[in-house]
Design a protein around this motif. Structure first.
Motif, PDB file in Angstrom:
ATOM      1  N   VAL A 227      40.515  37.854  41.051  1.00 28.99           N
ATOM      2  CA  VAL A 227      41.130  39.175  41.026  1.00 28.99           C
ATOM      3  C   VAL A 227      40.843  39.831  39.677  1.00 28.99           C
ATOM      4  CG1 VAL A 227      43.305  40.441  41.169  1.00 28.99           C
ATOM      5  CG2 VAL A 227      42.970  38.361  42.539  1.00 28.99           C
ATOM      6  N   ASP A 228      40.143  40.953  39.745  1.00 27.76           N
ATOM      7  CA  ASP A 228      39.792  41.680  38.529  1.00 27.76           C
ATOM      8  C   ASP A 228      40.674  42.918  38.408  1.00 27.76           C
ATOM      9  OD1 ASP A 228      38.609  42.868  36.379  1.00 27.76           O
ATOM     10  OD2 ASP A 228      36.822  43.556  37.472  1.00 27.76           O
ATOM     11  N   ILE A 229      41.580  42.887  37.444  1.00 27.18           N
ATOM     12  CA  ILE A 229      42.373  44.086  37.154  1.00 27.18           C
ATOM     13  C   ILE A 229      41.998  44.479  35.740  1.00 27.18           C
ATOM     14  CG2 ILE A 229      44.668  45.136  37.144  1.00 27.18           C
ATOM     15  CD1 ILE A 229      45.663  42.590  38.618  1.00 27.18           C
TER      16      ILE A 229
ATOM     17  N   ASP B 203      34.662  41.645  47.608  1.00 23.53           N
ATOM     18  CA  ASP B 203      35.339  41.374  48.868  1.00 23.53           C
ATOM     19  C   ASP B 203      36.337  42.476  49.213  1.00 23.53           C
ATOM     20  OD1 ASP B 203      35.988  39.093  50.901  1.00 23.53           O
ATOM     21  OD2 ASP B 203      37.933  39.854  50.240  1.00 23.53           O
ATOM     22  N   TYR B 204      36.979  43.053  48.206  1.00 28.44           N
ATOM     23  CA  TYR B 204      38.065  44.002  48.477  1.00 28.44           C
ATOM     24  C   TYR B 204      38.293  44.853  47.242  1.00 28.44           C
ATOM     25  CZ  TYR B 204      42.768  45.483  50.002  1.00 28.44           C
ATOM     26  OH  TYR B 204      43.871  46.206  50.388  1.00 28.44           O
ATOM     27  N   LYS B 205      38.590  46.129  47.480  1.00 21.89           N
ATOM     28  CA  LYS B 205      38.885  47.040  46.373  1.00 21.89           C
ATOM     29  C   LYS B 205      40.083  47.881  46.783  1.00 21.89           C
ATOM     30  CE  LYS B 205      34.752  48.598  43.824  1.00 21.89           C
ATOM     31  NZ  LYS B 205      35.311  48.607  42.517  1.00 21.89           N
ATOM     32  N   ALA B 206      41.044  48.044  45.920  1.00 22.01           N
ATOM     33  CA  ALA B 206      42.201  48.892  46.274  1.00 22.01           C
ATOM     34  C   ALA B 206      42.934  49.289  44.991  1.00 22.01           C
ATOM     35  CB  ALA B 206      43.127  48.136  47.213  1.00 22.01           C
ATOM     36  N   LYS B 207      44.055  49.963  45.198  1.00 21.23           N
ATOM     37  CA  LYS B 207      44.898  50.338  44.051  1.00 21.23           C
ATOM     38  C   LYS B 207      46.204  49.583  44.198  1.00 21.23           C
ATOM     39  CE  LYS B 207      43.397  55.127  43.389  1.00 21.23           C
ATOM     40  NZ  LYS B 207      42.527  54.856  42.252  1.00 21.23           N
TER      41      LYS B 207
ATOM     42  N   ARG C  86      50.672  40.682  33.030  1.00 27.13           N
ATOM     43  CA  ARG C  86      49.372  40.281  33.593  1.00 27.13           C
ATOM     44  C   ARG C  86      49.570  39.515  34.893  1.00 27.13           C
ATOM     45  NH1 ARG C  86      46.921  36.418  30.357  1.00 27.13           N
ATOM     46  NH2 ARG C  86      44.919  36.881  31.276  1.00 27.13           N
ATOM     47  N   PHE C  87      50.506  38.553  34.874  1.00 22.23           N
ATOM     48  CA  PHE C  87      50.673  37.745  36.088  1.00 22.23           C
ATOM     49  C   PHE C  87      51.444  38.485  37.181  1.00 22.23           C
ATOM     50  CE2 PHE C  87      49.308  34.421  33.100  1.00 22.23           C
ATOM     51  CZ  PHE C  87      48.249  33.926  33.848  1.00 22.23           C
ATOM     52  N   ILE C  88      52.335  39.432  36.807  1.00 25.85           N
ATOM     53  CA  ILE C  88      52.985  40.239  37.858  1.00 25.85           C
ATOM     54  C   ILE C  88      51.902  41.055  38.564  1.00 25.85           C
ATOM     55  CG2 ILE C  88      54.534  42.181  38.332  1.00 25.85           C
ATOM     56  CD1 ILE C  88      56.387  41.195  36.171  1.00 25.85           C
ATOM     57  N   ALA C  89      51.025  41.695  37.778  1.00 25.87           N
ATOM     58  CA  ALA C  89      49.969  42.537  38.374  1.00 25.87           C
ATOM     59  C   ALA C  89      49.064  41.686  39.273  1.00 25.87           C
ATOM     60  CB  ALA C  89      49.156  43.215  37.271  1.00 25.87           C
ATOM     61  N   PHE C  90      48.733  40.480  38.808  1.00 26.78           N
ATOM     62  CA  PHE C  90      47.899  39.575  39.612  1.00 26.78           C
ATOM     63  C   PHE C  90      48.570  39.293  40.958  1.00 26.78           C
ATOM     64  CE2 PHE C  90      47.460  34.917  40.598  1.00 26.78           C
ATOM     65  CZ  PHE C  90      46.213  34.990  41.209  1.00 26.78           C
ATOM     66  N   GLN C  91      49.871  39.015  40.930  1.00 25.03           N
ATOM     67  CA  GLN C  91      50.572  38.671  42.183  1.00 25.03           C
ATOM     68  C   GLN C  91      50.681  39.887  43.109  1.00 25.03           C
ATOM     69  OE1 GLN C  91      53.931  35.604  41.348  1.00 25.03           O
ATOM     70  NE2 GLN C  91      53.532  36.587  39.388  1.00 25.03           N
ATOM     71  N   ILE C  92      50.864  41.084  42.532  1.00 30.54           N
ATOM     72  CA  ILE C  92      50.907  42.291  43.382  1.00 30.54           C
ATOM     73  C   ILE C  92      49.540  42.476  44.057  1.00 30.54           C
ATOM     74  CG2 ILE C  92      51.264  44.803  43.462  1.00 30.54           C
ATOM     75  CD1 ILE C  92      52.960  44.522  40.911  1.00 30.54           C
TER      76      ILE C  92
ATOM     77  N   LEU D 143      47.014  51.038  39.368  1.00 33.75           N
ATOM     78  CA  LEU D 143      45.871  50.337  38.768  1.00 33.75           C
ATOM     79  C   LEU D 143      44.838  50.037  39.843  1.00 33.75           C
ATOM     80  CD1 LEU D 143      47.765  47.599  36.672  1.00 33.75           C
ATOM     81  CD2 LEU D 143      47.044  49.866  35.902  1.00 33.75           C
ATOM     82  N   ASP D 144      43.559  50.243  39.487  1.00 38.17           N
ATOM     83  CA  ASP D 144      42.485  49.848  40.408  1.00 38.17           C
ATOM     84  C   ASP D 144      42.278  48.348  40.265  1.00 38.17           C
ATOM     85  OD1 ASP D 144      41.599  52.345  41.437  1.00 38.17           O
ATOM     86  OD2 ASP D 144      40.885  52.812  39.403  1.00 38.17           O
ATOM     87  N   PHE D 145      42.048  47.662  41.367  1.00 43.76           N
ATOM     88  CA  PHE D 145      41.663  46.251  41.237  1.00 43.76           C
ATOM     89  C   PHE D 145      40.580  45.905  42.252  1.00 43.76           C
ATOM     90  CE2 PHE D 145      43.569  43.950  44.849  1.00 43.76           C
ATOM     91  CZ  PHE D 145      44.470  44.887  45.342  1.00 43.76           C
ATOM     92  N   THR D 146      39.825  44.849  41.922  1.00 38.12           N
ATOM     93  CA  THR D 146      38.729  44.405  42.781  1.00 38.12           C
ATOM     94  C   THR D 146      38.868  42.904  42.984  1.00 38.12           C
ATOM     95  OG1 THR D 146      37.356  46.033  41.677  1.00 38.12           O
ATOM     96  CG2 THR D 146      36.195  44.383  42.989  1.00 38.12           C
TER      97      THR D 146
END
Ligand code: GLC
Length: 468
Positions: free
Chosen positions: A88-90, A57-61, A108-114, A69-72
């Motif tokens: 959310v895949d980080i 659905d979405y890809k960004a940094k 892990r959860f900070i990155a998820f929320q960002i 970090l790249d995430f999808t």
């Protein structure tokens, strides 16, 4: 309305406790009521991920302290859960087998929320409500309002639901470097007692806060791991909404996980389920069957279970059976399994998490014991009632709001005040006596099976808060 639920768990994708059940059901019923509700959660490596189809659905940094970090974000393609599910895949952070329990959970959860905020900031039409659940998503309202990277999010209304106030996600202020550049003057909105406290931050920043029962909301003002004054201060925006249960998943007349179906009108199947269950664990079918299902931790008063059960077995030997299912504190696990050898034929403890066995136990048991020290809502007592199993509960939180003692007008359950060996022992005595009074027991069963704990009513309560 368009609602985005943000959570660490969601059944059947990933579940560690009741939070998963709630987030797996609430959006489905909100959609049925005419809303657009979606769920976003970390991409845990659970069987659901491998057994279903997803599209990107979405890809960004995302900016994570000094690194990028790249995430999808992937979306489940068939909508089989009754709502849009986004994961959310980080790489290296969210893609783990367990939901919690890692030393870097804070990161892990900070990155998820960002990642969620970055994604949301890119939406053309924003949701009306971002609905966060428990402390793992507690920093998101702060990020939405005070991080310079997300200017589009500052005016979206946010709801924070507390499923368990004991866990608040405290971390040292050194971790603030991971939070995208934020307005320094707003430091107090992240802080409690000198630490970053995601739960406190959410209570301060959210438009409204809900707890999963009314009684739990009152209890939090007196006992919430240090946050009591905050609840008193913010009481104007806090509401108690009792959870519902998914009546489609939990229906003794259709449940695919039990072998003999039954209903309030025809209870014959319940006895057959009990017979099978007792046979499987070598228990005496003619005696009352008392079960406990849950995490074996202090919050659920599992530490006093071995003594309470032993006292009862010594004093009332041959009058009841016990069947326990759960996992948790290794010491409690050891003490509970030790009793297997001592009282074979009258007691069995099965360690682990087993959804199928849990359904079979609700269906076959006579009584469910819940001596919880803290129980924000509790779903097990509602599952038990739906399956005609009498709840024996401590008067606290949601247990107090859902169970009426059989000594009171139209009472159908058993309640006690203290999480102690003597209160549990005494209450089991009451359970045994009502078991021997079949007319009374059958009336209680029939009555509790007709009580409506469905999500339809709860969804309306949430709707009122959203509209407000
Ligand atoms: C937590 C609470 C439990 C509640 C559930 C769902 O697991 O401990 O009482 O029912 O969340 O809200």
């Amino acid at each position: 309305m368009e609602i985005l639920h943000v959570s660490a768990e969601c059944y059947p994708v990933a579940k560690a406790g009741g939070l998963g059940d709630v987030v797996g059901a609430l959006p489905k019923y909100q959609n049925k009521a005419g809303n657009i509700a979606k769920v976003v959660m970390p991409m845990h490596r659970t069987p659901f991920l491998y057994n279903n189809e997803f599209i990107i659905d979405y890809k960004a940094k995302l900016q994570f302290g000094p690194s990028q970090l790249d995430f999808t974000i992937i979306k489940e393609s068939s909508n089989k859960l009754g709502f849009d599910l986004y994961l959310v895949d980080i790489h290296g952070l969210t893609d783990r087998t367990k939901v919690y329990g890692y030393t870097d959970d804070s990161e892990r959860f900070i990155a998820f929320q960002i990642a969620v905020a970055t994604w949301l900031n890119s939406w053309e039409h924003k949701p009306d409500i971002v609905h966060c659940h428990d402390h793992h998503t507690g920093l998101l309202p702060f990020m939405m309002q005070h991080c310079y990277a997300f200017p589009e999010l500052a005016f979206i209304k946010t709801i924070f639901t507390i499923h368990n106030g004991e866990y608040q996600g405290w971390m040292d202020f050194s971790k603030s470097i991971f939070i995208p550049h934020w307005d320094d003057w707003k430091k107090g909105k992240m802080e409690w007692a000198g630490k970053i406290n995601p739960m406190a931050s959410a209570i301060k920043c959210c438009t409204s806060v809900t707890t999963v029962s009314n009684s739990y909301l009152s209890e939090l003002k007196h006992s919430c791991n240090g946050l009591e004054p905050l609840f008193e201060y913010e009481k104007g925006k806090c509401f108690g909404i009792l959870n519902g249960i998914d009546n489609e998943v939990w229906d003794p007349a259709t449940d695919p996980l039990i072998n003999h179906h039954f209903s309030a009108k025809d209870m014959a199947g319940k006895a057959l389920n009990k017979k099978e269950l007792c046979k499987k664990f070598g228990l005496a079918e003619h005696l009352p069957l008392i079960i406990f299902i849950g995490r074996l931790v202090g919050e659920k008063a599992a530490d006093i279970l071995p003594d309470a059960i032993l006292t009862t077995l010594y004093n009332q030997f041959g009058k009841q059976n016990f069947l326990i299912l759960g996992s948790g504190d290794p010491d409690v696990e050891w003490r509970l399994t030790e009793i297997n050898h001592q009282f074979k034929g009258y007691y069995h403890c099965e360690l682990g998490y087993n959804e199928t066995l849990a359904h079979q136990m609700y269906a076959g048991a006579d009584f469910l014991l819940m001596p919880s020290r803290v129980e924000p809502c509790g779903l097990n007592q509602m599952y038990a009632m739906r399956y005609g199993t009498v709840p024996v509960v401590r008067s606290t939180g949601g247990l107090q709001d859902t169970v009426v003692d059989m000594g009171d007008w139209e009472g159908f359950g058993i309640r006690f005040n203290n999480p102690t060996v003597s209160d549990i022992h005494y209450s089991i005595g009451r359970a045994v006596s009502v078991y021997n009074d079949k007319t009374h027991l059958n009336w209680m069963r029939h009555h509790m099976m007709t009580i409506d704990h469905s999500w339809e009513t709860t969804v309306e309560d949430y709707q009122r808060i959203y509209e407000r």
